[in-house]
Design a protein around this motif. Structure first.
Motif, PDB file in Angstrom:
ATOM      1  N   LEU A  39     -26.607  75.463  54.878  1.00  0.00           N
ATOM      2  CA  LEU A  39     -25.328  76.141  54.620  1.00  0.00           C
ATOM      3  C   LEU A  39     -24.456  76.205  55.934  1.00  0.00           C
ATOM      4  O   LEU A  39     -24.783  76.321  56.783  1.00  0.00           O
ATOM      5  N   ARG A  40     -23.161  76.097  55.619  1.00  0.00           N
ATOM      6  CA  ARG A  40     -22.289  76.131  56.647  1.00  0.00           C
ATOM      7  C   ARG A  40     -21.106  77.200  56.308  1.00  0.00           C
ATOM      8  O   ARG A  40     -20.771  77.408  55.118  1.00  0.00           O
ATOM      9  N   ARG A  41     -20.856  77.861  57.207  1.00  0.00           N
ATOM     10  CA  ARG A  41     -19.874  78.985  57.121  1.00  0.00           C
ATOM     11  C   ARG A  41     -18.593  78.522  57.086  1.00  0.00           C
ATOM     12  O   ARG A  41     -18.144  77.730  58.029  1.00  0.00           O
ATOM     13  N   ASP A  42     -17.555  78.745  56.162  1.00  0.00           N
ATOM     14  CA  ASP A  42     -16.247  78.433  56.238  1.00  0.00           C
ATOM     15  C   ASP A  42     -15.486  79.641  56.904  1.00  0.00           C
ATOM     16  O   ASP A  42     -15.433  80.651  56.896  1.00  0.00           O
ATOM     17  N   PRO A  43     -14.640  79.046  58.190  1.00  0.00           N
ATOM     18  CA  PRO A  43     -14.134  79.991  59.042  1.00  0.00           C
ATOM     19  C   PRO A  43     -13.000  80.610  58.503  1.00  0.00           C
ATOM     20  O   PRO A  43     -12.568  81.670  58.937  1.00  0.00           O
ATOM     21  N   LEU A  44     -12.359  79.963  57.416  1.00  0.00           N
ATOM     22  CA  LEU A  44     -11.226  80.804  56.987  1.00  0.00           C
ATOM     23  C   LEU A  44     -11.665  82.142  55.838  1.00  0.00           C
ATOM     24  O   LEU A  44     -11.022  83.093  56.164  1.00  0.00           O
ATOM     25  N   THR A  45     -12.531  81.666  55.121  1.00  0.00           N
ATOM     26  CA  THR A  45     -12.970  82.859  54.090  1.00  0.00           C
ATOM     27  C   THR A  45     -14.233  83.599  54.673  1.00  0.00           C
ATOM     28  O   THR A  45     -14.513  84.820  54.218  1.00  0.00           O
ATOM     29  N   GLY A  46     -15.096  82.904  55.525  1.00  0.00           N
ATOM     30  CA  GLY A  46     -16.207  83.756  55.800  1.00  0.00           C
ATOM     31  C   GLY A  46     -17.501  83.530  54.939  1.00  0.00           C
ATOM     32  O   GLY A  46     -18.556  84.127  55.256  1.00  0.00           O
ATOM     33  N   GLU A  47     -17.169  82.777  53.969  1.00  0.00           N
ATOM     34  CA  GLU A  47     -18.223  82.399  53.011  1.00  0.00           C
ATOM     35  C   GLU A  47     -19.024  81.576  53.273  1.00  0.00           C
ATOM     36  O   GLU A  47     -18.612  80.418  54.093  1.00  0.00           O
ATOM     37  N   TYR A  48     -20.379  81.157  52.859  1.00  0.00           N
ATOM     38  CA  TYR A  48     -21.279  80.210  53.006  1.00  0.00           C
ATOM     39  C   TYR A  48     -21.215  79.023  52.007  1.00  0.00           C
ATOM     40  O   TYR A  48     -21.368  79.488  50.861  1.00  0.00           O
ATOM     41  N   HIS A  49     -21.299  78.001  52.273  1.00  0.00           N
ATOM     42  CA  HIS A  49     -21.373  76.844  51.231  1.00  0.00           C
ATOM     43  C   HIS A  49     -22.107  75.793  51.951  1.00  0.00           C
ATOM     44  O   HIS A  49     -22.468  75.594  52.837  1.00  0.00           O
ATOM     45  N   PRO A  50     -22.801  74.915  50.896  1.00  0.00           N
ATOM     46  CA  PRO A  50     -23.635  73.759  51.289  1.00  0.00           C
ATOM     47  C   PRO A  50     -22.752  72.847  52.144  1.00  0.00           C
ATOM     48  O   PRO A  50     -21.729  72.425  51.654  1.00  0.00           O
ATOM     49  N   GLY A  51     -23.438  72.350  53.205  1.00  0.00           N
ATOM     50  CA  GLY A  51     -22.589  71.453  53.989  1.00  0.00           C
ATOM     51  C   GLY A  51     -23.417  70.243  54.328  1.00  0.00           C
ATOM     52  O   GLY A  51     -24.590  70.201  53.861  1.00  0.00           O
ATOM     53  N   GLU A  52     -23.041  69.606  55.189  1.00  0.00           N
ATOM     54  CA  GLU A  52     -23.795  68.344  55.623  1.00  0.00           C
ATOM     55  C   GLU A  52     -24.620  68.648  56.911  1.00  0.00           C
ATOM     56  O   GLU A  52     -24.383  69.560  57.396  1.00  0.00           O
ATOM     57  N   HIS A  53     -25.523  67.857  56.916  1.00  0.00           N
ATOM     58  CA  HIS A  53     -26.344  68.088  57.944  1.00  0.00           C
ATOM     59  C   HIS A  53     -26.164  68.165  59.079  1.00  0.00           C
ATOM     60  O   HIS A  53     -25.263  67.110  59.739  1.00  0.00           O
TER      61      HIS A  53
END
Length: 64
Positions: free
Chosen positions: A50-64
Motif C-alpha cells: 500500500l502506498r499513501r496518496d500525498p494529496l488525499t491521505g488515502e492508501y492505494h495498492p502501489g508498485e513495489h
C-alpha cells in the motif's frame, strides 16, 4: 548364544535405528522448511504493498 549378547545386539540395533530415523527426520524437516520459505517469498512478492496518496491521505495498492 548367551542372553547378554542377544540383549546387547538388540540394544545396539535399536540405537542404530533411532539414529537413522532421527537423521531422516532432520533431512525431511529441512526440506519442508526450505519449501515453506520459498512459498512465503513468492506469496510476499505477489502481495501488493500500500502506498499513501500525498494529496488525499488515502492508501492505494502501489508498485513495489
Amino acid at each position: 548364544m548367551p542372553p547378554v549378547f542377544v540383549l546387547a545386539l538388540g540394544a545396539f540395533s535399536a540405537a542404530a535405528l533411532v539414529k537413522l530415523l532421527a537423521k531422516e527426520a532432520r533431512r525431511v524437516n529441512a526440506e519442508l522448511d526450505a519449501s515453506r520459505r520459498e512459498e512465503e517469498a513468492v506469496r510476499d512478492d505477489a502481495r501488493p504493498s500500500l502506498r499513501r496518496d500525498p494529496l488525499t491521505g488515502e492508501y492505494h495498492p502501489g508498485e513495489h
